[in-house]
Design a protein around this motif. Structure first.
Motif, short mmCIF file in Angstrom:
data_model
loop_
_atom_site.label_atom_id
_atom_site.label_comp_id
_atom_site.label_asym_id
_atom_site.label_seq_id
_atom_site.Cartn_x
_atom_site.Cartn_y
_atom_site.Cartn_z
N ILE A 22 31.80 -14.17 -26.52
CA ILE A 22 31.67 -13.15 -25.94
C ILE A 22 31.75 -13.21 -24.34
CG2 ILE A 22 29.76 -11.22 -25.24
CD1 ILE A 22 28.57 -11.71 -27.82
N THR B 246 33.17 -16.64 -32.21
CA THR B 246 33.43 -15.23 -31.58
C THR B 246 32.86 -15.39 -30.08
OG1 THR B 246 33.49 -14.25 -33.92
CG2 THR B 246 33.61 -12.72 -31.59
N SER C 95 28.62 -17.34 -27.53
CA SER C 95 29.24 -16.54 -28.81
C SER C 95 28.37 -15.49 -29.55
CB SER C 95 29.81 -17.87 -29.55
OG SER C 95 28.60 -18.40 -30.19
N SER C 96 28.90 -14.72 -30.22
CA SER C 96 28.25 -13.86 -31.05
C SER C 96 27.34 -14.60 -32.06
CB SER C 96 29.22 -12.93 -31.83
OG SER C 96 30.09 -12.17 -30.93
N GLN C 97 27.69 -15.74 -32.45
CA GLN C 97 26.75 -16.45 -33.45
C GLN C 97 25.51 -17.26 -32.72
OE1 GLN C 97 30.44 -16.95 -33.19
NE2 GLN C 97 30.60 -15.28 -34.78
N TRP D 197 28.70 -12.57 -41.28
CA TRP D 197 30.12 -12.83 -41.04
C TRP D 197 31.03 -13.46 -42.43
CZ3 TRP D 197 26.86 -14.19 -37.21
CH2 TRP D 197 26.93 -13.46 -35.93
#
Length: 276
Positions: free
Chosen positions: A100, A98, A110-112, A275
């Motif tokens: 950002i 995901t 990324s969010s991860q 997630w």
């Protein structure tokens, strides 16, 4: 200058009443628990618990603020290095991507990845407050007797005691030398350039190391003259038996360790994946 020294300081909180051995066992087991799992729920709980213990110890933050400053700087550098070499490691762990911030080329956020880096930072706040609490609330002599009490040879326990005693002495000598240098006109404060400060502090550290080695040799000779280590056992002036508080402390340490192992089994790995 005294406020900047890290070592035992008398206090009246309940942490001072605990045996040094029980506090060491708690620190080691909780550190292992936090290092073996990346379950954010668990590490956040331990971080909050550690900060609450720090407050309960009645330790003034300004006395140890430079330690936390160094930890924050080191954590920030660690996060930057991890991101630089593996900016997509988080998505490999959690199996989702995901974005950002698009960034440039391989350097996107990324969010991860952000979640993984956040977990790295939390680990510092799980262990550093506990280490500071242990150093400040544990008298070296009492700690040595406690180590011997749980089965560690008294020679090893005494070596640890001398180390804890010597930490404040080395720090005090370092600050005394630096103040003497500044009194002679050598600027080593924040007013000086970084390069000048590094060079000046190195000029202090090198002779300090040699003087420390000389003191170690003197202490070793004095102990040999007093026939230290002749007998297999010895008595201790600062001896403290385990009481109820120590039992509770060690039970909590084992409990936290078992919880971390259970979470690894529950998450089917070291990482908690929000997630899924």
């Amino acid at each position: 200058m005294t406020n900047r020294l890290i070592g035992f300081r008398p206090g009246d909180s309940f942490l001072y009443q605990l045996s040094g051995a029980s506090k060491l066992i708690f620190f080691i087991l909780v550190s292992i628990a936090c290092m073996t799992t990346y379950d954010t729920r668990f590490t956040l709980t331990i971080a909050v618990f550690s900060l609450l213990l720090f407050k309960a110890a009645n330790i003034k933050f300004k006395e140890v603020s430079f330690i936390f400053f160094l930890v924050i700087v080191f954590a920030f550098i660690n996060v930057l290095v991890v991101y630089f070499f593996a900016p997509s490691y988080g998505e490999k762990i959690y199996g989702v991507k995901t974005i950002i911030f698009q960034g440039w080329g391989r350097f996107y956020l990324s969010s991860q990845e952000l979640f993984y880096l956040f977990n790295l930072i939390i680990k510092y706040f799980c262990t550093v407050p506990l280490a500071v609490i242990f150093l400040i609330t544990t008298h070296p002599s009492q700690f040595a007797s406690s180590l011997n009490q749980i089965g560690i040879p008294y020679k090893t326990a005494y070596s640890v005691s001398l180390t804890l005693r010597y930490i404040p002495d080395v720090q005090e000598e370092f600050y005394m030398i630096r103040m003497s240098q500044e009194a002679r006109g050598i600027e080593l404060s924040r007013k000086a350039a970084l390069r000048q400060r590094i060079k000046g502090n190195l000029q202090i550290v090198i002779p300090l190391i040699f003087s420390s080695l000389e003191k170690i040799d003197t202490i070793s000779t004095a102990m040999e003259l007093r026939r230290f280590g002749k007998n297999k056992k010895r008595s201790w002036y600062s001896f403290q038996t385990f009481h109820k508080g120590d039992m509770i402390t060690m039970f909590l340490a084992v409990f936290f360790l078992l919880v971390s192992f259970y979470l690894i089994s529950l998450n089917k790995g070291r990482f908690y994946n929000p997630w899924l």
